[in-house]
Design a protein around this motif. Structure first.
Motif, PDB file in Angstrom:
ATOM      1  N   SER A 176      -2.696  16.332   4.218  1.00  0.00           N
ATOM      2  CA  SER A 176      -2.502  15.084   3.474  1.00  0.00           C
ATOM      3  C   SER A 176      -3.492  14.088   4.031  1.00  0.00           C
ATOM      4  O   SER A 176      -4.166  14.359   5.024  1.00  0.00           O
ATOM      5  N   PHE A 177      -3.553  12.915   3.402  1.00  0.00           N
ATOM      6  CA  PHE A 177      -4.228  11.813   4.081  1.00  0.00           C
ATOM      7  C   PHE A 177      -3.349  11.458   5.284  1.00  0.00           C
ATOM      8  O   PHE A 177      -2.117  11.512   5.195  1.00  0.00           O
ATOM      9  N   ASP A 230       6.091  11.841  -0.917  1.00  0.00           N
ATOM     10  CA  ASP A 230       4.823  11.114  -0.907  1.00  0.00           C
ATOM     11  C   ASP A 230       4.103  11.509  -2.196  1.00  0.00           C
ATOM     12  O   ASP A 230       3.459  12.565  -2.283  1.00  0.00           O
ATOM     13  N   ILE A 273       5.503   4.506   2.446  1.00  0.00           N
ATOM     14  CA  ILE A 273       6.116   5.614   3.215  1.00  0.00           C
ATOM     15  C   ILE A 273       6.850   5.048   4.432  1.00  0.00           C
ATOM     16  O   ILE A 273       7.990   5.427   4.733  1.00  0.00           O
ATOM     17  N   SER A 316       0.858  -1.196   0.000  1.00  0.00           N
ATOM     18  CA  SER A 316       0.000   0.000   0.000  1.00  0.00           C
ATOM     19  C   SER A 316       0.888   1.240   0.000  1.00  0.00           C
ATOM     20  O   SER A 316       2.112   1.139   0.189  1.00  0.00           O
ATOM     21  N   GLY A 317       0.244   2.403  -0.152  1.00  0.00           N
ATOM     22  CA  GLY A 317       0.984   3.661  -0.034  1.00  0.00           C
ATOM     23  C   GLY A 317       1.469   3.860   1.392  1.00  0.00           C
ATOM     24  O   GLY A 317       2.565   4.391   1.610  1.00  0.00           O
ATOM     25  N   SER A 318       0.659   3.448   2.350  1.00  0.00           N
ATOM     26  CA  SER A 318       1.067   3.575   3.760  1.00  0.00           C
ATOM     27  C   SER A 318       2.331   2.768   4.007  1.00  0.00           C
ATOM     28  O   SER A 318       3.280   3.253   4.645  1.00  0.00           O
ATOM     29  N   LYS A 325      -6.603   5.967  -6.799  1.00  0.00           N
ATOM     30  CA  LYS A 325      -5.471   6.740  -7.302  1.00  0.00           C
ATOM     31  C   LYS A 325      -5.435   6.816  -8.837  1.00  0.00           C
ATOM     32  O   LYS A 325      -6.174   6.124  -9.524  1.00  0.00           O
ATOM     33  N   SER A 347       1.770   9.804  -3.663  1.00  0.00           N
ATOM     34  CA  SER A 347       0.560   8.975  -3.751  1.00  0.00           C
ATOM     35  C   SER A 347      -0.523   9.599  -4.613  1.00  0.00           C
ATOM     36  O   SER A 347      -1.290   8.899  -5.267  1.00  0.00           O
ATOM     37  N   GLN A 348      -0.619  10.934  -4.588  1.00  0.00           N
ATOM     38  CA  GLN A 348      -1.692  11.599  -5.339  1.00  0.00           C
ATOM     39  C   GLN A 348      -1.187  12.116  -6.680  1.00  0.00           C
ATOM     40  O   GLN A 348      -1.900  12.862  -7.353  1.00  0.00           O
ATOM     41  N   ALA A 376      -2.228   8.995   6.571  1.00  0.00           N
ATOM     42  CA  ALA A 376      -1.233   7.918   6.431  1.00  0.00           C
ATOM     43  C   ALA A 376       0.193   8.461   6.414  1.00  0.00           C
ATOM     44  O   ALA A 376       1.119   7.799   6.909  1.00  0.00           O
ATOM     45  N   THR A 377       0.388   9.659   5.872  1.00  0.00           N
ATOM     46  CA  THR A 377       1.742  10.225   5.801  1.00  0.00           C
ATOM     47  C   THR A 377       2.291  10.400   7.215  1.00  0.00           C
ATOM     48  O   THR A 377       3.433  10.008   7.515  1.00  0.00           O
ATOM     49  N   SER A 394       1.064   5.472  -3.475  1.00  0.00           N
ATOM     50  CA  SER A 394      -0.087   4.588  -3.276  1.00  0.00           C
ATOM     51  C   SER A 394      -0.674   4.237  -4.649  1.00  0.00           C
ATOM     52  O   SER A 394      -0.755   5.084  -5.537  1.00  0.00           O
ATOM     53  N   ASN A 441      -3.757   2.573  -4.640  1.00  0.00           N
ATOM     54  CA  ASN A 441      -5.066   2.061  -4.214  1.00  0.00           C
ATOM     55  C   ASN A 441      -6.140   2.422  -5.250  1.00  0.00           C
ATOM     56  O   ASN A 441      -5.879   3.203  -6.158  1.00  0.00           O
ATOM     57  N   VAL A 482       4.356  16.185   0.272  1.00  0.00           N
ATOM     58  CA  VAL A 482       3.235  15.434  -0.310  1.00  0.00           C
ATOM     59  C   VAL A 482       2.840  16.187  -1.577  1.00  0.00           C
ATOM     60  O   VAL A 482       2.543  17.375  -1.503  1.00  0.00           O
TER      61      VAL A 482
HETATM   62  C1  PLP Z   1      -1.050  11.552   0.168  1.00  0.00           C
HETATM   63  C2  PLP Z   1      -1.313  10.125   0.546  1.00  0.00           C
HETATM   64  N1  PLP Z   1      -0.386   9.459   1.255  1.00  0.00           N
HETATM   65  C3  PLP Z   1      -0.561   8.186   1.606  1.00  0.00           C
HETATM   66  C4  PLP Z   1      -1.696   7.493   1.264  1.00  0.00           C
HETATM   67  C5  PLP Z   1      -1.883   6.105   1.744  1.00  0.00           C
HETATM   68  O1  PLP Z   1      -1.981   5.197   0.706  1.00  0.00           O
HETATM   69  P1  PLP Z   1      -2.746   3.786   0.899  1.00  0.00           P
HETATM   70  O2  PLP Z   1      -4.187   4.071   1.045  1.00  0.00           O
HETATM   71  O3  PLP Z   1      -2.402   3.065  -0.358  1.00  0.00           O
HETATM   72  O4  PLP Z   1      -2.152   3.148   2.097  1.00  0.00           O
HETATM   73  C6  PLP Z   1      -2.681   8.134   0.514  1.00  0.00           C
HETATM   74  C7  PLP Z   1      -3.891   7.404   0.082  1.00  0.00           C
HETATM   75  O5  PLP Z   1      -4.991   7.631   0.333  1.00  0.00           O
HETATM   76  C8  PLP Z   1      -2.500   9.498   0.157  1.00  0.00           C
HETATM   77  O6  PLP Z   1      -3.426  10.168  -0.548  1.00  0.00           O
END
Ligand code: PLP
Length: 363
Positions: free
Chosen positions: A85-86, A156, A64, A59-61, A185, A158-159, A88-89, A180, A182, A130
């Motif tokens: 950010s989401f 990051d 990172i 995953s993106g999580s 994305k 991911s976006q 997760a960062t 990410s 997911n 990010v």
């Molecule tokens: C900026 C950002 N970082 C990290 C993530 C985490 O990615 P994931 O949902 O694949 O774990 C996301 C996803 O939503 C994200 O938008």
């Protein structure tokens, strides 16, 4: 007409056929974990982004977290990241035992390099910009700061899969890029998936070890870690989608350009910057009338979203060190409206007409 913010159903018959075929291939060869599809996909990503190495992860999580682990980020360290950010960062930083420190935003909704400077302490070890909403942060300025203070940079991205700055792809400018993949994305799996990019061979080997419980050659545990391998089936789906991703980005750019042309004089729209090519993961408009516009769009069955929240406002991060003055102002005006490749021309026109109609009464 209902206009959805995102539509994740698979409607293209060719795509469905390709996915069924991919599943059949995997059922035949039976190499379910890190099957040949994973390596093939990693090579394809490496070619697409011109990153020497690409490592598929869960995953993106995970991406990172493993990036920070590979760089040796640990308890007592501080990592500066964007306050928007989401979550997760920030969580990835916390899970290493380090402290996330939240920097303020510039007008482009990306981390403000001046704010990064103001937050550096002797404990600062890394910066995580990010690339928010699909537009890359000012990597030249961030790298300058990183060089001056000897900090590592994890992007990051991911976006921002497919976004570029000066012709270089998001995720390939820092020490490590984390992306990410997911289902929401730009390059979207049919479930959880992510990828890590690096140009450094030592880091690549470490990342490959870290993604499987820190096991070297699947035998010797070198570092405590977790299981975060890219799923073989996801790699196969993603391989197909990678081949379509440029068309998808082009469609989003066309919609974005039409939006800008239609109501760019009424609300602030993401800028089309030649040096930093946007991929429009989200099309965020800024307006003093945000809440009323959101209500008007909802009334007209157009889904739009107020997100992502400022992370230091989350209960888990209330005590965190942060600068959010500009972010607070921007957040109050920010609205993400539908901008994706599955929108029909009629739907796009309906979004435009509905926004124009709103501003007839809200100049
Ligand atoms: C900026 C950002 N970082 C990290 C993530 C985490 O990615 P994931 O949902 O694949 O774990 C996301 C996803 O939503 C994200 O938008």
């Amino acid at each position: 007409m209902k206009v959805r913010f995102l539509n994740l159903s698979v409607t293209d018959p060719d795509e469905r056929k390709a996915f069924h075929q991919a599943l059949d291939n995997i059922l035949d060869h039976g190499l379910l974990v890190i099957g040949p599809e994973v390596e093939r996909f990693e090579e394809s990503i490496s070619r697409y982004t011109s990153s020497p190495y690409a490592i598929g992860v869960g995953s993106g999580s995970d991406a990172i977290f493993l990036a920070l682990k590979a760089l040796g980020i640990n308890v007592g360290d501080e990592v500066i990241t964007s306050c928007m950010s989401f979550v997760a960062t920030a969580n990835a930083i916390s899970l290493t035992g380090a402290k996330p420190v939240f920097a303020d935003l510039g007008e482009d909704l990306n981390i403000d390099p001046d704010s990064i400077r103001s937050l550096i302490t002797p404990k600062t070890k890394a910066i995580i910009p990010v690339h928010y909403g699909g537009l890359m942060a000012d990597m030249a300025e961030i790298q300058k700061i990183a060089d001056e203070f000897k900090l590592q940079v994890v992007e990051d991205a991911s976006q921002a899969f497919g976004a570029t700055a000066g012709g270089r792809y998001a995720g390939t400018l820092g020490d490590i890029g984390a992306i990410s993949l997911n289902p929401m994305k730009i390059l979207a799996g049919m479930g959880e998936a992510g990828i890590v990019l690096t140009a450094n061979e030592t880091l690549r080997l470490k990342l490959e070890t870290l993604r499987y419980n820190g096991l070297e050659d699947r035998k010797l545990c070198r570092w405590p870690s977790t299981n975060a391998r890219l799923d073989t089936l996801q790699a196969a789906f993603l391989q197909y989608r990678l081949e379509q991703v440029n068309d998808l980005i082009q469609k989003r750019r066309e919609i974005a350009s039409y939006y800008r042309q239609s109501f760019g004089h009424l609300v602030s729209c993401p800028k089309d910057i030649e040096e930093r090519k946007h991929v429009y993961y989200t099309f965020n408009i800024l307006t003093e009338h945000r809440d009323a516009l959101l209500a008007h769009l909802t009334q007209n069955d157009i889904e739009s979203k107020v997100y992502h929240p400022i992370i230091s406002h989350e209960p888990a991060y209330k005590q965190a060190e942060c600068r959010t003055t500009n972010a607070n102002k921007l957040f109050a005006k920010k609205l993400a409206i539908p901008c994706h490749e599955k929108l029909s021309d009629n739907e796009v026109q309906f979004v435009v007409d509905t926004i124009l109609q709103f501003f007839e009464n809200h100049e």
